[in-house]
Each structure stands twice: as C-alpha cells, then as structure tokens.
Scaffold this active site. Structure first.
Site: not given
Ligand code: GTP
Ligand code: SPV
Ligand code: MN
Length: 618
Positions: A91, A230, A239, A259, A281, A283, A306, A398
């Site tokens: 994004r 993308y 979003k 979110h 995002s 996290c 999400d 992704r």
């Molecule tokens: P968007 O799709 O971008 O909104 O993000 P999301 O919040 O769904 O992110 P996602 O779950 O894919 O986050 C992945 C990142 O968080 C990776 O780098 C993981 O390793 C890290 N992560 C997730 N849970 C944990 C945790 O409990 N501890 C640590 N240290 N890292 C974590």
């Molecule tokens: C985010 O960035 O929080 C996402 C990926 O979930 S996107 O759909 O590209 O915004």
């Molecule tokens: Mn997201």
C-alpha cells in the site's frame, strides 16, 4: 461504446466470459458501468459471475501472459505465483487520499484534496486509460450474503489479477449482484492499473504506473484508484471500502468498522469467548487469529484476521462480523513453528505474490523453513542462493486464500448476527515500555489505550523500519474521517452498550514484542500467547485477581499461567516492569499527538492523560 456492442474479450479455448449484464441488474449499476466505460474506453467489458470456471479461465489467461506461474500441482494444487513490478509491492499511504468536502473531516492522519480538484485530476487520468484492455465488473458483498450487517459494492477493474483475488477475498459475482436491488445502497469502486495499450502493443506481466492515486470520496461513498495492482491499493473491497468508506458509514449509522482480527476461544470447561483485536499492519493479527494454544484444554478458532464490523445487537451485546471471505496474509515469518494453521490453509488453492520459487515448482519465503533451500528464484525472478545477501521473498509478500480453506475456521464465522464480543485488545510492536498485558480500568481508559497505540514501523508502512509511529486503533492508514471523531464515537458506543444493559466487553493492551538489552524478544509469543488469553478470560469470569498499577491492571504474582513455559523469572519481571520514566515520556508524546487534532479530541481522553500522569508521578 455501449454495453450492447462490447466485443467478446480474449478467453482461453472453450470459455466464454459474460459480456452482458445479467437480466435484472439494477439500472443504477448498468448506467455507472456505461459511464466509466465511456471514459476509460476498454476494448471489452466482462460481468464477473464469480464461478470457478471463470476463475480458471482468468488464471489461464494470466499464465499465458506471464503474469502468473502455475505451481507444481503435486506440491501446491491449484496455486499460482505472481511477481509484481518491484515498484508496486505494498500500500502507498503517501498516495492515499480522503477527499471530503472539508479538510477537517479528513483529519491530520489523512492526505486531503478537495473533491472537485481530485475529480479534475482523475478525469484526466481515467480518460482512455483502459484502451487495449478488458474492464471487469465485480459486484461484491462484504459480510455473509444476506446478513443485515452486510454491505454491497461494485468494483470495476482492468486487472484480471484483481478479479481473481477479489473472488477469494469477497463474496462476489452473481450471488452478490442478486442481492442488490434498485433501492440497495452500494459503493462505487473504480480501479485501473494505469497502463493503456496502443493497438498492437505487447502487454507486460504486471502493468502498473509510477504515478499512483488511491482516492476516497466519503460523502458520495466512492473509491477511485489509479496506478497500482497491489493489495489494499487495488482490492478496493478491503481497506478502501471495508475500512475507509465503512468507517464513515459506521460513524453515521452507529456502528464500528475496525482493523481487527476476530477469534473464538474455548476454555477447558467448554465455555466460549469471542475476542476482537486491533494490531497495526504486520504486527500479528493473522498469527493470533490462527493461534494454536500451548496450554492444555484450550481451543482457539478463527473468525477473521484483518477487518471486523461491530455493532450493538438486538440483545444489547457488541456483535461482530468478518466482512471478508479470505486472508491476504504476510508470508515471511509464516512457518510450521509460528503458524501451522496458516501453513495448512495455504497448501492448495492459493495465490502467492512476491515470494520465491523453488526448483521443484513450489514456493518459499524467509521463515517458511528453518534452513533455506540451496537454490531459489527470488521474488524478482533472479537466481538466489543463501549467500546472496538479500531476502528471497519481499518482506511484504503475501498469500491470498479463501477462509473456507482454514482448518481452524470457527463454525460461527458466517453467523449473520455476528459473534458477541467479550474482550477487545489493542497491540503494537514495542521493544520497550509497554508490558505484556494490561487490563484497562474502564471503557474510557480502554479507548485511551486504543487512541494511543504506537508501533515500530514494519515493511508494510512507508517509513524507516523500526521507527516508532502512532497508529491509533491500528487505523491510522485506514480512517475515512477525522480520527478524533472516531475516538469520540468509541466513547459513545461504550455509553450505548452500558445503557443497553448487555455485557460490556473488557479492554486490554498487549505487547508481544518487548525486547531485552540484547535486542532479543523477552516473550516467546505465537502459541504461548494463549497464556495471555487465558488470563484475560479468567479476568472476565472473575476467577483471577489483578494488581492495580498507574497504567492499569496487571496479573498478580503467579497470576499468569507459566506452567511449562520456558521463560526466566528475570525475563518475566522485565515483561511487566513499569518503566516510569518511559511511561511518562509516552504520555507526554500522546498529549503532543492529541494536540495535532486540536478541539476535536474528546475531553474524556484529555482527562485520561492527566489522570495517568498524576498516577505515574505519585
Ligand atoms: P496485516 O495483514 O498487514 O494487517 O498484518 P497482520 O497483523 O495480520 O500481520 P501478521 O499476522 O501477518 O504479522 C506477521 C508478523 O508478526 C511476522 O513478522 C510474525 O513473525 C510477527 N508475529 C506475530 N505474532 C508474533 C508473536 O507473538 N511474537 C513475535 N515476536 N512476533 C510475532
Ligand atoms: C495491511 O497493510 O494492513 C494489510 C495489507 O492488511 S493490504 O490489504 O495491502 O492493505
Ligand atoms: Mn491489515
């Protein structure tokens, strides 16, 4: 061109795309499609029906153009790899605009341009922009078909990749169109890759434009997106609609578009809890949504990863639906030890974008396996070996996969009434200062915790990775209106919940990411986060006491279940250490951040800061 003389677009042998609107399509949709077609002048128009045959034909089309690579069907059935243009990988917040009539209604978290000025710009950009291409019409439902909480939209796009992705991420095509009558409100979402083709000009695998505009018109509920194919830039249901436009609808209509991930957790006695969690995002929403508890007797099931739409039900409870139908998850860091459920989910029927290709036609990314393969083709199509000194997959690569593929999907994930929420959590990525878990003192304090979420930037944000940024409610990039009005709205929802007399969800702050002096995570995270869930739910059940601190309630000594946990007592102490100086400086920073919103910050939040500073100082 009128719809009636739209020629048949190229299709693989034996497949005929639908080139006419289905009988009964509301005139408002047909008129809008004709209007956009007259401006963008595509060679052909396809009305997407959402069928498997249509998806397969689009995939075949993209394979023949070099956009998609079909993965080895023995390793990864019905799955594809797509490599984007290296300049179109995430994004782009700097090119995202909220075009409200008044600048103050967009607020300081958004780029603002007056709607008339933006329409002028878009008129120029969209003029003839689809020449040489097919325009696809995608009617979609956000939320289960027929749920009173669902909302409808129609996306126009010249990207077959977007059509295929939308089929996974939303309920689209015929079944959505059938629900839109002449009187149903629906959101207009027009998208182009911004790469018209002159007669005879050869297409490229990932057409896009260096110039990008992702624009939103909250008053007229429209989305116009130019130049990117993308993720959130292009899958406008996600979003752009489900957060930016929906947050405005929700504010006007008295609900919430957030979110947030959604899960159901079941305790050893069989009691069920539902939790909604906002994290910025990348996290950990997907990880928590698919968590496999390490503590015995607990079960966690997935409702969403999400986005959540929440409202007060007839029963006075805060109820939530996942408006999406699939996951667009971060690949790097997803492995059998960190997220086995996601690994199972993506075994088949998945589109991978910007990951690496293995020599046997499968996919790989950093963290997929402990040992990297000896040779790969990286996300840019180049040879890669472990000593290449660069990542094989893009950090924001992704997977796109249907929620129905997820083995931990909850039986109530499509409940048209939504699930009743027991707990709300706010989390960010904080190496210091923020403890593992804190329970809010009350709803207003919880709203303060939401409004002050801060996180170290990840690859998903256009910022230097690691720098701290404020991301209120994890919504900073996704607000369709002034964030301060959103905080006020949350306070109002709290008052209405109390008045309704149902259970009011408890609010918690969590931080899985606190580090020691050597920069190592203090908390093992992932499945071990179930221990924190257990504490929160025992708090809700009144089974566990908590300790009052200046920043809220934390577990009493021994309150957090550490049986079988491999964390030293020093690390545990550090995870909960109150760094008064750091917390005070965080509060100062929050106050300064609020100042940027001026008068619109609700008085209750100013009171929260003052009270917090006082508690910390004494
Ligand atoms: P968007 O799709 O971008 O909104 O993000 P999301 O919040 O769904 O992110 P996602 O779950 O894919 O986050 C992945 C990142 O968080 C990776 O780098 C993981 O390793 C890290 N992560 C997730 N849970 C944990 C945790 O409990 N501890 C640590 N240290 N890292 C974590
Ligand atoms: C985010 O960035 O929080 C996402 C990926 O979930 S996107 O759909 O590209 O915004
Ligand atoms: Mn997201």
């Amino acid at each position: 061109m009128t719809l009636l003389d739209s020629p048949a677009p190229t299709a693989p042998d034996g497949y005929r795309f639908r080139t006419q609107p289905p009988v009964g399509t509301p005139a408002s949709i047909v008129d809008w499609v004709e209007g956009v077609a007259a401006r963008t002048r595509p060679d052909a128009i396809v009305w997407a029906d959402g069928s498997q045959e249509e998806f397969d034909a689009l995939a075949e089309l993209m394979v023949s153009r070099g956009t998609m690579i079909r993965l080895n069907p023995e390793k990864r059935p019905n799955s594809y790899l797509v490599r984007s243009n290296p300049a179109d990988v995430a994004r782009v917040e700097s090119r995202t605009f909220i075009c409200s009539l008044q600048r103050e209604d967009a607020g300081p978290t958004n780029n603002w341009v007056h709607p008339e000025q933006m329409r002028d710009t878009l008129d120029g950009l969209f003029d003839g922009v689809m020449q040489g291409r097919t325009m696809y019409v995608i009617p979609f439902s956000m939320g289960p078909i027929g749920s009173p909480l669902s909302r409808y939209g129609v996306q126009l796009t010249d990207s077959p990749y977007v059509v295929a992705s939308m089929r996974i991420m939303t309920r689209m095509g015929e079944r959505a169109l059938e629900r839109i009558t002449e009187t149903t409100p629906w959101v207009k979402a027009a998208h182009t890759v911004g790469y018209p083709l002159a007669p005879g000009q050869q297409d490229i695998p990932w057409p896009s434009n260096e110039l990008k505009y992702i624009t939103h018109f909250p008053e007229s509920r429209e989305i116009w997106s130019y130049g990117s194919a993308y993720g959130g830039n292009a899958l406008l249901a996600k979003k752009s609609f489900a957060l930016r436009i929906a947050s405005v609808l929700a504010h006007d209509e008295g609900w919430l578009a957030e979110h947030m991930l959604l899960i159901k957790a079941t305790n050893p006695e069989g009691k069920e809890f539902h939790l909604a969690g906002a994290f910025p995002s990348a996290c950990g929403k997907t990880n928590l949504a698919m968590l496999q508890p390490t503590i015995p007797g607990w079960k966690v099931e997935t409702v969403g990863d999400d986005i959540a739409w929440l409202g007060i039900g007839d029963d006075g409870q805060l109820r939530a639906i996942n408006p999406e139908a699939g996951f667009f998850g971060v690949a790097p860091g997803t492995g059998w030890s960190t997220n086995a459920v996601a690994m199972e989910t993506i075994q088949s029927d998945t589109i991978f974008t910007n990951v690496a290709l293995t020599d046997d036609g499968d996919v790989w990314w950093e963290g997929a396996t402990k040992e990297p393969p000896a040779h790969l083709i990286d996300w840019q199509g180049n040879d890669w070996t472990p000593d290449s000194g660069r990542p094989a997959a893009h950090p924001n690569s992704r997977f796109t996969v249907s929620a129905a593929n997820c083995p931990s999907i909850s039986d109530d994930w499509e409940d048209p009434r939504g699930v009743a929420i027991d707990a709300i959590i706010f989390g960010g990525r904080r190496a210091t200062t923020v403890p593992l878990v804190v329970e809010a003192r009350d709803w207003a304090h919880g709203v303060y915790l939401g409004a002050t979420v801060s996180s170290e930037a990840t690859a998903a944000a256009e910022a230097t990775v690691g720098t701290l940024r404020r991301d209120p409610f994890a919504m900073a990039p996704f607000y369709g209106y002034n964030a301060a009005d959103h905080w006020k709205h949350w306070l109002e929802i709290g008052r209405r919940l109390r008045a309704a007399g149902g259970k009011v969800p408890r609010i918690f702050q969590v931080n899985w990411f606190r580090k020691d002096a050597n920069g190592k995570f203090l908390w093992p995270g992932f499945g071990e986060n179930s221990r924190v869930l257990e504490w929160m739910f025992s708090r809700i059940e009144g089974q566990t006491a908590a300790k009052e601190t200046p920043i809220g309630l934390v577990p009493v000594d021994g309150g957090l279940n550490t049986t079988g946990l491999d964390v030293s007592s020093e690390a545990l102490a550090e995870l909960f250490r109150l760094d008064t100086a750091g917390l005070l400086s965080d509060a100062e920073d929050a106050a300064a951040y609020f100042d940027g919103f001026g008068e619109r910050v609700p008085a209750e939040l100013r009171t929260e800061i003052a009270a917090l500073r006082e508690r910390l100082a004494s």
